[in-house]
Design a protein around this motif. Structure first.
Motif, PDB file in Angstrom:
ATOM      1  N   PRO A 100     -18.721 -13.345  -1.924  1.00 29.68           N
ATOM      2  CA  PRO A 100     -18.579 -14.115  -0.682  1.00 29.68           C
ATOM      3  C   PRO A 100     -18.954 -13.339   0.576  1.00 29.68           C
ATOM      4  O   PRO A 100     -19.473 -13.924   1.527  1.00 29.68           O
ATOM      5  CB  PRO A 100     -17.090 -14.486  -0.657  1.00 29.68           C
ATOM      6  CG  PRO A 100     -16.420 -13.471  -1.521  1.00 29.68           C
ATOM      7  CD  PRO A 100     -17.419 -13.135  -2.591  1.00 29.68           C
ATOM      8  N   HIS A 101     -18.708 -12.023   0.578  1.00 25.78           N
ATOM      9  CA  HIS A 101     -19.006 -11.274   1.799  1.00 25.78           C
ATOM     10  C   HIS A 101     -20.499 -11.198   2.081  1.00 25.78           C
ATOM     11  O   HIS A 101     -20.907 -11.038   3.225  1.00 25.78           O
ATOM     12  CB  HIS A 101     -18.393  -9.868   1.735  1.00 25.78           C
ATOM     13  CG  HIS A 101     -16.932  -9.885   2.089  1.00 25.78           C
ATOM     14  ND1 HIS A 101     -16.497 -10.139   3.355  1.00 25.78           N
ATOM     15  CD2 HIS A 101     -15.830  -9.722   1.322  1.00 25.78           C
ATOM     16  CE1 HIS A 101     -15.162 -10.102   3.376  1.00 25.78           C
ATOM     17  NE2 HIS A 101     -14.733  -9.870   2.145  1.00 25.78           N
ATOM     18  N   GLN A 102     -21.307 -11.309   1.033  1.00 23.37           N
ATOM     19  CA  GLN A 102     -22.750 -11.273   1.282  1.00 23.37           C
ATOM     20  C   GLN A 102     -23.199 -12.542   2.018  1.00 23.37           C
ATOM     21  O   GLN A 102     -24.083 -12.486   2.872  1.00 23.37           O
ATOM     22  CB  GLN A 102     -23.515 -11.103  -0.036  1.00 23.37           C
ATOM     23  CG  GLN A 102     -24.963 -10.696   0.199  1.00 23.37           C
ATOM     24  CD  GLN A 102     -25.597 -10.060  -1.016  1.00 23.37           C
ATOM     25  OE1 GLN A 102     -24.934  -9.310  -1.735  1.00 23.37           O
ATOM     26  NE2 GLN A 102     -26.849 -10.353  -1.270  1.00 23.37           N
ATOM     27  N   GLY A 106     -24.687 -12.428   5.717  1.00 20.91           N
ATOM     28  CA  GLY A 106     -25.970 -13.092   5.984  1.00 20.91           C
ATOM     29  C   GLY A 106     -25.842 -14.099   7.130  1.00 20.91           C
ATOM     30  O   GLY A 106     -26.705 -14.178   8.015  1.00 20.91           O
ATOM     31  N   ALA A 107     -24.739 -14.865   7.106  1.00 16.36           N
ATOM     32  CA  ALA A 107     -24.521 -15.862   8.160  1.00 16.36           C
ATOM     33  C   ALA A 107     -24.315 -15.170   9.508  1.00 16.36           C
ATOM     34  O   ALA A 107     -24.789 -15.648  10.546  1.00 16.36           O
ATOM     35  CB  ALA A 107     -23.323 -16.733   7.810  1.00 16.36           C
ATOM     36  N   LEU A 108     -23.652 -14.014   9.474  1.00 20.84           N
ATOM     37  CA  LEU A 108     -23.431 -13.245  10.703  1.00 20.84           C
ATOM     38  C   LEU A 108     -24.742 -12.722  11.280  1.00 20.84           C
ATOM     39  O   LEU A 108     -24.954 -12.755  12.493  1.00 20.84           O
ATOM     40  CB  LEU A 108     -22.569 -12.018  10.369  1.00 20.84           C
ATOM     41  CG  LEU A 108     -21.116 -12.016  10.774  1.00 20.84           C
ATOM     42  CD1 LEU A 108     -20.453 -10.759  10.253  1.00 20.84           C
ATOM     43  CD2 LEU A 108     -20.985 -12.095  12.290  1.00 20.84           C
ATOM     44  N   ILE A 109     -25.601 -12.231  10.410  1.00 18.46           N
ATOM     45  CA  ILE A 109     -26.899 -11.720  10.877  1.00 18.46           C
ATOM     46  C   ILE A 109     -27.695 -12.858  11.509  1.00 18.46           C
ATOM     47  O   ILE A 109     -28.291 -12.713  12.581  1.00 18.46           O
ATOM     48  CB  ILE A 109     -27.685 -11.050   9.729  1.00 18.46           C
ATOM     49  CG1 ILE A 109     -26.927  -9.809   9.224  1.00 18.46           C
ATOM     50  CG2 ILE A 109     -29.100 -10.664  10.186  1.00 18.46           C
ATOM     51  CD1 ILE A 109     -27.509  -9.180   7.954  1.00 18.46           C
ATOM     52  N   CYS A 110     -27.674 -14.018  10.868  1.00 14.79           N
ATOM     53  CA  CYS A 110     -28.358 -15.189  11.433  1.00 14.79           C
ATOM     54  C   CYS A 110     -27.747 -15.545  12.786  1.00 14.79           C
ATOM     55  O   CYS A 110     -28.458 -15.774  13.768  1.00 14.79           O
ATOM     56  CB  CYS A 110     -28.236 -16.364  10.456  1.00 14.79           C
ATOM     57  SG  CYS A 110     -28.745 -17.943  11.146  1.00 14.79           S
ATOM     58  N   ALA A 111     -26.415 -15.566  12.835  1.00 18.73           N
ATOM     59  CA  ALA A 111     -25.719 -15.921  14.077  1.00 18.73           C
ATOM     60  C   ALA A 111     -26.087 -14.942  15.194  1.00 18.73           C
ATOM     61  O   ALA A 111     -26.329 -15.340  16.334  1.00 18.73           O
ATOM     62  CB  ALA A 111     -24.211 -15.933  13.850  1.00 18.73           C
ATOM     63  N   TYR A 112     -26.151 -13.666  14.837  1.00 23.88           N
ATOM     64  CA  TYR A 112     -26.507 -12.653  15.839  1.00 23.88           C
ATOM     65  C   TYR A 112     -27.957 -12.854  16.308  1.00 23.88           C
ATOM     66  O   TYR A 112     -28.255 -12.790  17.507  1.00 23.88           O
ATOM     67  CB  TYR A 112     -26.312 -11.246  15.275  1.00 23.88           C
ATOM     68  CG  TYR A 112     -26.923 -10.187  16.158  1.00 23.88           C
ATOM     69  CD1 TYR A 112     -26.329  -9.872  17.391  1.00 23.88           C
ATOM     70  CD2 TYR A 112     -28.106  -9.539  15.797  1.00 23.88           C
ATOM     71  CE1 TYR A 112     -26.905  -8.933  18.237  1.00 23.88           C
ATOM     72  CE2 TYR A 112     -28.686  -8.601  16.633  1.00 23.88           C
ATOM     73  CZ  TYR A 112     -28.085  -8.298  17.857  1.00 23.88           C
ATOM     74  OH  TYR A 112     -28.658  -7.383  18.696  1.00 23.88           O
ATOM     75  N   ALA A 113     -28.849 -13.135  15.364  1.00 27.96           N
ATOM     76  CA  ALA A 113     -30.267 -13.288  15.713  1.00 27.96           C
ATOM     77  C   ALA A 113     -30.485 -14.421  16.711  1.00 27.96           C
ATOM     78  O   ALA A 113     -31.342 -14.326  17.582  1.00 27.96           O
ATOM     79  CB  ALA A 113     -31.094 -13.528  14.448  1.00 27.96           C
ATOM     80  N   ILE A 114     -29.728 -15.488  16.585  1.00 28.96           N
ATOM     81  CA  ILE A 114     -29.902 -16.606  17.531  1.00 28.96           C
ATOM     82  C   ILE A 114     -28.835 -16.585  18.617  1.00 28.96           C
ATOM     83  O   ILE A 114     -28.749 -17.499  19.436  1.00 28.96           O
ATOM     84  CB  ILE A 114     -29.923 -17.971  16.811  1.00 28.96           C
ATOM     85  CG1 ILE A 114     -28.545 -18.297  16.183  1.00 28.96           C
ATOM     86  CG2 ILE A 114     -31.028 -18.038  15.748  1.00 28.96           C
ATOM     87  CD1 ILE A 114     -28.324 -19.776  15.949  1.00 28.96           C
ATOM     88  N   LEU A 215     -29.110 -17.643   3.093  1.00 29.14           N
ATOM     89  CA  LEU A 215     -28.475 -16.653   3.965  1.00 29.14           C
ATOM     90  C   LEU A 215     -28.012 -15.420   3.195  1.00 29.14           C
ATOM     91  O   LEU A 215     -28.022 -14.309   3.736  1.00 29.14           O
ATOM     92  CB  LEU A 215     -27.292 -17.291   4.706  1.00 29.14           C
ATOM     93  CG  LEU A 215     -27.689 -18.343   5.739  1.00 29.14           C
ATOM     94  CD1 LEU A 215     -26.456 -19.061   6.272  1.00 29.14           C
ATOM     95  CD2 LEU A 215     -28.482 -17.712   6.889  1.00 29.14           C
ATOM     96  N   SER A 216     -27.652 -15.598   1.937  1.00 29.33           N
ATOM     97  CA  SER A 216     -27.153 -14.464   1.154  1.00 29.33           C
ATOM     98  C   SER A 216     -28.258 -13.450   0.854  1.00 29.33           C
ATOM     99  O   SER A 216     -27.973 -12.311   0.467  1.00 29.33           O
ATOM    100  CB  SER A 216     -26.508 -14.960  -0.143  1.00 29.33           C
ATOM    101  OG  SER A 216     -25.453 -15.836   0.165  1.00 29.33           O
ATOM    102  N   ASN A 217     -29.508 -13.844   1.003  1.00 29.63           N
ATOM    103  CA  ASN A 217     -30.630 -12.913   0.826  1.00 29.63           C
ATOM    104  C   ASN A 217     -30.832 -12.002   2.032  1.00 29.63           C
ATOM    105  O   ASN A 217     -31.466 -10.950   1.924  1.00 29.63           O
ATOM    106  CB  ASN A 217     -31.945 -13.698   0.642  1.00 29.63           C
ATOM    107  CG  ASN A 217     -32.194 -14.099  -0.795  1.00 29.63           C
ATOM    108  OD1 ASN A 217     -32.558 -13.265  -1.613  1.00 29.63           O
ATOM    109  ND2 ASN A 217     -31.978 -15.355  -1.108  1.00 29.63           N
TER     110      ASN A 217
END
Ligand SMILES: Cc1cc2nc3c(=O)[nH]c(=O)nc-3n(C[C@H](O)[C@H](O)[C@H](O)COP(=O)(O)O)c2cc1C
Ligand code: SF4
Ligand code: FES
Lengths: 429, 167
Positions: A100-102, A106-114, A215-217
């Motif tokens: 689950p943490h992956q 992944g969702a956090l990295i996406c959130a940060y990017a936008i 997102l997990s990728n």
């Protein structure tokens, strides 16, 4: 196949990977920390360069999707699509249960990017236990300082929540998902505006909607770089994919393999071939109920499981949910099962979809009951073809596929149930 | 006790997740269903009041989704997946046998009030057919032998509870 890295299903090899300490000991949240160094544009460019494509079915390039989000809007969202309701699909659940943490990273990295202000993970209601477990993992991430105010002193703040659906396949369609999350009926929206645009996303704010597997990728791509990622698979289908195999194979399950693996390698070497002695493979739905069916010929078996190669077979890899049927299966029955699914799941907003699925189901039932005529086959083919391309969302196209392609590839399976024109003429009808 | 008092913490938690209160309608309907056993008028009215929504709108949301039940169910709500992938591995027969064993029609409840059986679409556990969802928890790789044992166990538990209450 064996020297390809496992990106997603690492939980098989690492015990208790779902716990944050174990995840961090195995490189967890390194991708997020690196992303904060790279900055928004750096992250988006890396994901673009990796050519990561959406795993929810449509295969849209993820980095390109993120780049559509306007930079200057103060409020933005990420909606994670964990609705996983396509017949034959059971991979996102496995990621959330074992790693689950992956997904969270992944969702956090996406959130940060936008520069999103919050992430909502929309899970199908049946994932009740999964959601409660995920809540605990999100709390762990918050405790560790990866969520909340001024995350790791970056000046950026973000929250993450789960939201449970309540049994409606259509809520997997991104705009219906957003409506459902807002507390409206889970029906698709008219587009444009698209979710990425002001006015089209969650609470009318720009929103990225991505699938769990997509997102997990992302953490792996950020840590190892786009070039490493592109070494796996093909140019147009990069990375590994989770293949869900169900139906008539010896070893059904979820398998992580590079995209350029062939159907034969998966179905025989990994899944052990046909389930029952003395049977052989007849047909496959490679993308659950929604993609075109194909006969399991040698040509199909030897094809790599990529976006580009399945297109040549006039089908799709989509969500890679392979439902396998052996030669004991009547394909008319398959068509009736799949059309019942779509009839049940049509949200009813567009007439061609609501009426079309109703009539297809009725006529296929009539054929199955032995009360059909040859011209009924023509009739359902026509009804199905007239449902395509006319509706608010793709569900009507999905519902047309099982009819059009089963008739096209397996006409005899239909003919055996109906009275042919000659029989009817002989009976004076 | 009203939902807003009895479940104050959980309701507050859900309200705090969203910028618009209306978004909490689904989680609150789950709470109402948990309290009353199904979505009744009382639950709808309370949810509507908490969220400042029209009760008709709340009712239509409940009606749209299959996991909100508009009728009381048995103590164990058994939703058997009979969708394609499961059906290829015997789910239709399993569903039929289960109904027969319990003496119920589709969506009916057994005489003792314990078991409701209905069929549903894919539950994302297609490699573990036959399978079902019992009160939102999964039971996988089933056969009738396993089900009979489980049913009799639940019946015995229930009988023991009754006996205890009657003492
Ligand atoms: C009827 C319908 C059902 C869908 N169901 C799902 C689903 O269950 N899960 C999912 O990830 N995408 C689903 N999609 C695709 C989403 O609309 C959307 O394309 C996807 O979430 C985008 O994420 P991705 O780019 O990461 O794939 C569905 C689409 C349609 C038309
Ligand atoms: S195509 Fe079908 S499911 Fe999609 S919006 Fe129209 S009626 Fe609803
Ligand atoms: S078809 Fe039954 S769980 Fe998927």
């Amino acid at each position: 196949m064996s020297d390809t890295p496992k990106i997603l299903l690492r939980g098989d090899e690492i015990e208790n990977l779902r716990e944050i300490d174990v995840y961090v000991d195995n490189g967890g949240y390194e991708g997020f920390k690196k992303a904060l160094q790279m900055g928004s544009d750096g992250v988006i460019n890396e994901v673009k360069a990796a050519n990561l494509r959406g795993r929810g079915g449509a295969g849209f390039p993820t980095g390109v999707k993120w780049s559509f989000i306007p930079k200057d809007e103060p409020v933005k969202y990420v909606a994670v699509n964990a609705d996983e309701s396509e017949t034959g699909t059971f991979k996102d659940r496995l990621i959330m249960e074992t790693n689950p943490h992956q997904l969270i990273e992944g969702a956090l990295i996406c959130a940060y990017a936008i520069k999103a202000t919050a992430v909502y993970i929309y899970l199908r209601g049946e994932f009740w236990d999964v959601a409660h477990e995920l809540d605990k993992r999100i709390a762990e991430a918050r405790e560790a300082g990866y969520l909340g105010e001024n995350i790791l002193d970056s000046g950026w703040s973000c929250e993450m929540y789960t939201h449970l659906g309540a049994g409606a396949y259509i809520c997997g369609e991104e705009s219906a998902l957003l409506n459902s999350l807002e507390g409206y009926l889970g029906q698709p929206r008219v587009r444009p505006p698209f979710p990425a645009n002001k006015g089209g996303g969650l609470y009318k704010e720009p929103t990225v909607v991505n699938n769990v597997e997509t997102l997990s990728n992302v953490p792996w791509i950020i840590v190892n770089g786009a070039d490493e990622y592109k070494k796996i698979g093909t140019d147009q289908s990069t990375g590994t994919k989770l293949f869900c195999v169900s139906g008539h194979v010896k070893n059904p399950g979820v398998y992580e393999l590079p995209f350029n693996t062939t159907f034969r390698e998966l179905l025989f070497d990994v899944c052990g071939g046909p389930r029952k002695e003395g049977t052989s493979f007849k047909a496959m739905l490679p993308s659950g109920g929604s993609g075109p069916i194909v006969p399991l010929t040698d040509e199909v078996l030897d094809s790599p499981m990529t976006y580009e190669d399945t297109a040549k077979l006039e089908t799709i890899i989509g969500s890679a949910s392979l439902i396998i049927m052996d030669d004991t299966v009547d394909i008319t029955w398959v068509a009736s099962k799949v059309i019942k699914f779509f009839r049940h799941e049509s949200c009813g907003k567009c007439t061609p979809c609501r009426e079309g699925t109703y009539w297809l189901d009725k006529v296929v039932d009539r054929i199955m009951a032995g009360e059909g005529r040859e011209r009924d086959i023509q009739l359902i083919d026509n009804v199905a073809k007239n449902m395509q391309g006319l509706t608010l969302c793709a569900l009507a196209d999905f519902a047309a596929n099982p009819i059009i392609h089963t008739i096209r590839h397996f006409p005899d399976d239909f003919m055996q149930h109906v009275k042919s024109d000659e029989e009817l003429a002989a009976a004076g009808d | 006790m009203a939902l807003k008092d009895k479940y104050a913490d959980r309701i507050q938690h859900h309200l705090s997740k969203y910028p618009e209160t209306r978004s909490a309608v689904m989680p609150l309907l789950y709470i109402a269903q948990e309290e009353y056993g199904y979505i009744n008028d009382e639950g709808v009215a309370e949810v509507a009041e908490i969220l400042d929504m029209d009760p008709t709108q709340v009712r239509s949301i409940a009606g749209f989704y299959t996991m909100y039940s508009e009728k009381p169910k048995g103590k164990y709500w058994l939703q058997v997946c009979t969708d394609l992938a499961c059906a290829l591995n015997g789910a239709d027969q399993f569903h039929k046998d289960l109904k027969e064993y319990l003496g119920v029609e589709e969506a009916g409840t057994s005489e003792d009030g314990l078991f409701t059986v209905e069929h549903v679409m894919c539950l994302a556990a297609c490699d573990k057919a036959p399978m079902l969802q019992c009160n939102f928890h999964y039971m996988e790789n089933l056969d009738m032998e396993k089900m009979k044992a489980w049913i009799e166990e639940k019946r015995a538990e229930y009988q023991a509870e009754l006996d205890k209450a009657n003492q």
